[in-house]
Design a protein around this motif. Structure first.
Motif, PDB file in Angstrom:
ATOM      1  N   GLY A   5      13.520   0.640  -1.065  1.00 29.51           N
ATOM      2  CA  GLY A   5      13.561   2.085  -0.847  1.00 29.51           C
ATOM      3  C   GLY A   5      12.801   2.492   0.403  1.00 29.51           C
ATOM      4  N   LEU A   6      11.657   1.857   0.618  1.00 26.19           N
ATOM      5  CA  LEU A   6      10.872   2.122   1.830  1.00 26.19           C
ATOM      6  C   LEU A   6      11.682   1.730   3.056  1.00 26.19           C
ATOM      7  CD1 LEU A   6       8.327   2.790   3.456  1.00 26.19           C
ATOM      8  CD2 LEU A   6       7.460   0.517   2.885  1.00 26.19           C
ATOM      9  N   VAL A  12       0.835  -1.204   0.000  1.00 30.15           N
ATOM     10  CA  VAL A  12       0.000   0.000   0.000  1.00 30.15           C
ATOM     11  C   VAL A  12       0.877   1.265   0.000  1.00 30.15           C
ATOM     12  CG1 VAL A  12      -1.584   1.313   1.475  1.00 30.15           C
ATOM     13  CG2 VAL A  12      -2.036  -1.081   1.002  1.00 30.15           C
ATOM     14  N   ILE A  13       1.885   1.282   0.856  1.00 25.20           N
ATOM     15  CA  ILE A  13       2.740   2.473   0.959  1.00 25.20           C
ATOM     16  C   ILE A  13       3.577   2.656  -0.302  1.00 25.20           C
ATOM     17  CG2 ILE A  13       4.636   3.556   2.231  1.00 25.20           C
ATOM     18  CD1 ILE A  13       3.452   2.287   4.790  1.00 25.20           C
ATOM     19  N   THR A  14       4.103   1.563  -0.857  1.00 30.15           N
ATOM     20  CA  THR A  14       4.903   1.690  -2.078  1.00 30.15           C
ATOM     21  C   THR A  14       4.027   2.089  -3.262  1.00 30.15           C
ATOM     22  OG1 THR A  14       4.816  -0.699  -2.503  1.00 30.15           O
ATOM     23  CG2 THR A  14       6.733   0.132  -1.288  1.00 30.15           C
ATOM     24  N   TRP A  15       2.798   1.615  -3.294  1.00 28.96           N
ATOM     25  CA  TRP A  15       1.866   2.025  -4.359  1.00 28.96           C
ATOM     26  C   TRP A  15       1.678   3.539  -4.314  1.00 28.96           C
ATOM     27  CZ3 TRP A  15      -2.797   4.621  -3.965  1.00 28.96           C
ATOM     28  CH2 TRP A  15      -3.554   4.727  -5.145  1.00 28.96           C
ATOM     29  N   LEU A  16       1.446   4.066  -3.114  1.00 29.87           N
ATOM     30  CA  LEU A  16       1.180   5.495  -2.966  1.00 29.87           C
ATOM     31  C   LEU A  16       2.393   6.350  -3.332  1.00 29.87           C
ATOM     32  CD1 LEU A  16      -0.627   7.863  -2.011  1.00 29.87           C
ATOM     33  CD2 LEU A  16       0.304   7.477   0.295  1.00 29.87           C
ATOM     34  N   THR A  17       3.575   5.936  -2.889  1.00 28.64           N
ATOM     35  CA  THR A  17       4.750   6.800  -2.955  1.00 28.64           C
ATOM     36  C   THR A  17       5.692   6.534  -4.121  1.00 28.64           C
ATOM     37  OG1 THR A  17       5.986   5.294  -1.535  1.00 28.64           O
ATOM     38  CG2 THR A  17       4.766   7.098  -0.449  1.00 28.64           C
ATOM     39  N   GLY A  18       5.603   5.360  -4.715  1.00 29.15           N
ATOM     40  CA  GLY A  18       6.525   5.012  -5.793  1.00 29.15           C
ATOM     41  C   GLY A  18       7.836   4.416  -5.310  1.00 29.15           C
ATOM     42  N   TYR A  19       8.024   4.344  -3.997  1.00 31.38           N
ATOM     43  CA  TYR A  19       9.225   3.678  -3.480  1.00 31.38           C
ATOM     44  C   TYR A  19       9.156   2.190  -3.816  1.00 31.38           C
ATOM     45  CZ  TYR A  19      10.577   7.592  -0.430  1.00 31.38           C
ATOM     46  OH  TYR A  19      10.979   8.811   0.055  1.00 31.38           O
TER      47      TYR A  19
END
Length: 114
Positions: A43-44, A32-39
């Motif tokens: 990278g996250l 979910v977080i990588t989808w939102l941010t592109g990381y």
């Protein structure tokens, strides 16, 4: 604002606890977080290890997902689409996605692909 200076690494364990308590996984949270941010997931994890604050985390994000504006609704008593500060809106996007994950919403709906 104080929230802008909070390290993501301090918030992240609370996100994990919230989603795992509802039967979801850390991997789903990362998705979910990588989808939102592109990381990438690496990278996250690097951002978490570096203990960057939320302002830096979002400033260094490769690219906010083009469907992020489709994240709407209430979070912390505020309607997301009415939040004027771009950084605060991005933080609330992430909060909303974590809430939806914890509430058992289907991943394709959370990621605004369906």
């Amino acid at each position: 604002m104080k929230i802008f200076q909070m390290p993501l690494a301090d918030i992240y364990p609370h996100y994990i606890q919230k989603v795992e308590k509802k039967g979801r996984t850390q991997e789903e949270l990362e998705t979910v977080i990588t989808w939102l941010t592109g990381y990438t997931k690496e990278g996250l994890r690097a951002q978490l290890a570096a203990r960057h604050d939320l302002a830096t985390f979002f400033a260094q994000a490769p690219a906010l997902h083009p469907n992020a504006p489709l994240i709407r609704g209430m979070i912390c008593g505020h309607r997301i689409e009415e939040i004027e500060d771009p950084l605060m809106r991005q933080i609330r996007y992430m909060d909303k996605l974590v809430d939806e994950l914890a509430k058992g919403r289907k991943m394709e709906k959370i990621l605004r692909t369906a």
